[in-house]
Design a protein around this motif. Structure first.
Motif, PDB file in Angstrom:
ATOM      1  N   VAL A 144       0.881  -1.161   0.000  1.00 56.40           N
ATOM      2  CA  VAL A 144       0.000   0.000   0.000  1.00 56.40           C
ATOM      3  C   VAL A 144       0.917   1.208   0.000  1.00 56.40           C
ATOM      4  N   LYS A 145       0.985   1.897  -1.128  1.00 54.13           N
ATOM      5  CA  LYS A 145       1.891   3.039  -1.227  1.00 54.13           C
ATOM      6  C   LYS A 145       1.447   4.142  -0.280  1.00 54.13           C
ATOM      7  N   GLY A 146       2.415   4.687   0.428  1.00 52.08           N
ATOM      8  CA  GLY A 146       2.133   5.762   1.354  1.00 52.08           C
ATOM      9  C   GLY A 146       1.739   5.298   2.744  1.00 52.08           C
ATOM     10  N   ALA A 147       1.797   4.008   3.027  1.00 54.12           N
ATOM     11  CA  ALA A 147       1.379   3.500   4.338  1.00 54.12           C
ATOM     12  C   ALA A 147       2.250   4.058   5.457  1.00 54.12           C
ATOM     13  N   SER A 148       3.549   4.130   5.239  1.00 59.72           N
ATOM     14  CA  SER A 148       4.443   4.666   6.268  1.00 59.72           C
ATOM     15  C   SER A 148       4.174   6.139   6.502  1.00 59.72           C
ATOM     16  N   GLN A 149       3.996   6.878   5.426  1.00 60.18           N
ATOM     17  CA  GLN A 149       3.716   8.308   5.558  1.00 60.18           C
ATOM     18  C   GLN A 149       2.370   8.526   6.261  1.00 60.18           C
ATOM     19  N   LEU A 150       1.382   7.716   5.913  1.00 59.04           N
ATOM     20  CA  LEU A 150       0.076   7.813   6.570  1.00 59.04           C
ATOM     21  C   LEU A 150       0.227   7.561   8.066  1.00 59.04           C
ATOM     22  N   SER A 176      -1.492   4.239  17.460  1.00 56.60           N
ATOM     23  CA  SER A 176      -0.875   3.281  16.545  1.00 56.60           C
ATOM     24  C   SER A 176      -1.619   1.948  16.545  1.00 56.60           C
ATOM     25  N   LYS A 177      -2.316   1.638  17.638  1.00 55.33           N
ATOM     26  CA  LYS A 177      -3.113   0.411  17.687  1.00 55.33           C
ATOM     27  C   LYS A 177      -4.242   0.469  16.664  1.00 55.33           C
ATOM     28  N   ASP A 178      -4.747   1.677  16.405  1.00 52.54           N
ATOM     29  CA  ASP A 178      -5.809   1.824  15.409  1.00 52.54           C
ATOM     30  C   ASP A 178      -5.330   1.358  14.045  1.00 52.54           C
ATOM     31  N   LEU A 179      -4.121   1.762  13.671  1.00 50.44           N
ATOM     32  CA  LEU A 179      -3.588   1.359  12.364  1.00 50.44           C
ATOM     33  C   LEU A 179      -3.345  -0.142  12.312  1.00 50.44           C
ATOM     34  N   ARG A 180      -2.816  -0.710  13.382  1.00 49.48           N
ATOM     35  CA  ARG A 180      -2.589  -2.158  13.425  1.00 49.48           C
ATOM     36  C   ARG A 180      -3.917  -2.898  13.299  1.00 49.48           C
ATOM     37  N   ASN A 181      -4.952  -2.394  13.958  1.00 50.89           N
ATOM     38  CA  ASN A 181      -6.269  -3.029  13.884  1.00 50.89           C
ATOM     39  C   ASN A 181      -6.846  -2.960  12.473  1.00 50.89           C
TER      40      ASN A 181
END
Length: 127
Positions: A9-15, A26-31
């Motif tokens: 997914v391009k831009g995932a790190s920047q997001l 950060s738990k939200d993104l992991r979920n």
């Protein structure tokens, strides 16, 4: 013989960085990543060749803050990679059940990303 398949997914790190700076957990993104990865598991289980069922049962979803991951195999099922990628020296043809399942279910997990990331953005914005 091992191999990795990656759907990026391009831009995932920047997001992730942007949302962290804005106060998202950060738990939200992991979920979100795990929820999207879980969509692929049943499709992969339906595509995997079955003898004993051990390989099929070993397919599972995981996630980090930056990625959703679908894994197959474990110590007691060490043949997952040769089944998926093939092993010409042993006359094993590839059966790309994980990558095929990810491609097949792409519309569903992309929708999950769109919906869940929007929810996180709305929380950060206070909506």
């Amino acid at each position: 013989m091992t191999g990795k398949s990656l759907i990026e997914v391009k831009g995932a790190s920047q997001l992730a960085r942007t949302l962290r700076k804005a106060g998202a957990d950060s738990k939200d993104l992991r979920n979100v990543n795990k929820k999207a990865a879980q969509v692929v598991v049943p499709a992969a289980q339906g595509r995997v060749p079955v003898r004993s069922g051990a390989l099929q049962r070993s397919i599972r979803a995981g996630a980090t803050q930056k990625a959703g991951v679908i894994r197959a195999g474990k110590k007691s099922v060490p043949y997952a990679a040769p089944i998926h990628w093939g092993w010409p020296g042993h006359h094993i043809k590839p059966n790309t059940f994980l990558t095929d399942a990810a491609k097949q279910t792409e519309p569903a997990w992309v929708d999950i990303y769109n919906e869940e990331i929007q929810k996180i953005i709305n929380q950060v914005q206070g909506e």
